[in-house]
Write an enzyme that holds these catalytic residues in place. Structure first.
Site, PDB file in Angstrom:
ATOM      1  N   TYR A  14       0.882  -1.298  -0.020  1.00  0.00           N
ATOM      2  CA  TYR A  14       0.218  -0.037   0.175  1.00  0.00           C
ATOM      3  C   TYR A  14       0.817   1.186   0.087  1.00  0.00           C
ATOM      4  O   TYR A  14       0.099   2.509  -0.418  1.00  0.00           O
ATOM      5  CB  TYR A  14      -0.982   0.021   1.063  1.00  0.00           C
ATOM      6  CG  TYR A  14      -2.159  -1.481   0.885  1.00  0.00           C
ATOM      7  CD1 TYR A  14      -3.030  -1.007   0.419  1.00  0.00           C
ATOM      8  CD2 TYR A  14      -1.756  -2.232   1.909  1.00  0.00           C
ATOM      9  CE1 TYR A  14      -3.550  -2.017   0.138  1.00  0.00           C
ATOM     10  CE2 TYR A  14      -3.164  -2.947   1.937  1.00  0.00           C
ATOM     11  CZ  TYR A  14      -3.918  -3.238   0.846  1.00  0.00           C
ATOM     12  OH  TYR A  14      -5.041  -4.065   1.595  1.00  0.00           O
ATOM     13  N   HIS A  19      -4.605   6.040  -0.832  1.00  0.00           N
ATOM     14  CA  HIS A  19      -5.167   6.001   0.603  1.00  0.00           C
ATOM     15  C   HIS A  19      -4.040   6.433   1.833  1.00  0.00           C
ATOM     16  O   HIS A  19      -4.650   6.337   2.267  1.00  0.00           O
ATOM     17  CB  HIS A  19      -5.759   3.960   0.613  1.00  0.00           C
ATOM     18  CG  HIS A  19      -7.179   4.277   1.720  1.00  0.00           C
ATOM     19  ND1 HIS A  19      -8.078   5.328   1.523  1.00  0.00           N
ATOM     20  CD2 HIS A  19      -7.464   3.271   1.966  1.00  0.00           C
ATOM     21  CE1 HIS A  19      -8.665   4.981   2.378  1.00  0.00           C
ATOM     22  NE2 HIS A  19      -9.074   3.555   2.661  1.00  0.00           N
TER      23      HIS A  19
END
Length: 190
Positions: A14, A19
């Site tokens: 990630y 995000h």
């Protein structure tokens, strides 16, 4: 003492995703002040910085985004910090890329990390810094795949410039409070 909580997902896959812009911000603050993260007393990593006699604990939950409230409560309890001394930093799909919005309180606005923090604290009365990630024309596909996608080279240029302003806004919040920071930083990146 102020807690600056950057939201994101903990796994390396990630890194550099839309995000995880909250992680990007606290990482950049730690680097700017020569600090590094270590395990906190709960499900989070912490780094300490000092700016103009103000101590800031930078927090990165080690839970997934939608369980961020556990880390926030643990950090607040350990550092004996009240809600008015925290600032949560997260992405916002409703704001255009290059935009930031500081708020003293408010709803989750569809952001699951904020939603869990509100549930965990039993209150929405804490400051937050939302960083816009929406493109002018949203690409086809799910919102989930978009927010979990990595920034394009063009987006990264905009976000790096935005992060500079966000760092200044965080330091302003720590020294002068949320109202002052809101008055000075709620605008689009130039």
């Amino acid at each position: 003492m102020k807690l600056i909580i950057g939201l994101g997902n903990p796994e390396s896959r990630y890194n550099n995703t839309r995000h995880n812009i909250g992680f990007d911000l606290v990482d950049s603050l730690a680097a700017a002040f020569g600090s590094s993260f270590s395990s906190g007393k709960g499900k989070y990593l912490a780094a300490k910085i000092t700016h103009r006699q103000e101590t800031l604990m930078l927090i990165k939950p080690t839970t997934y985004m939608n369980l961020s409230g556990h880390a926030v409560v643990a950090a607040m309890n350990f550092h004996k910090v009240q809600k008015n001394d925290i600032l949560v930093v997260c992405d916002d799909l409703n704001l255009p890329s290059g935009t930031m919005r500081l708020r003293a309180k408010g709803s989750a606005g569809g952001q699951n990390g904020l939603k869990h923090i509100i549930e965990s604290l039993g209150s929405d009365e804490f400051a937050r810094l939302r960083i816009g990630i929406r493109l002018g024309e949203m690409p086809p596909g799910s919102f989930s795949s978009f927010v979990l996608g990595k920034f394009s080279a063009e987006e990264r240029v905009v976000m790096d410039r935005t992060l500079e302003s966000c760092r200044e806004a965080v330091l302003d919040f720590a020294k002068n409070g949320i109202e002052h920071a809101m008055n000075h930083y709620n605008k689009s990146a130039e």
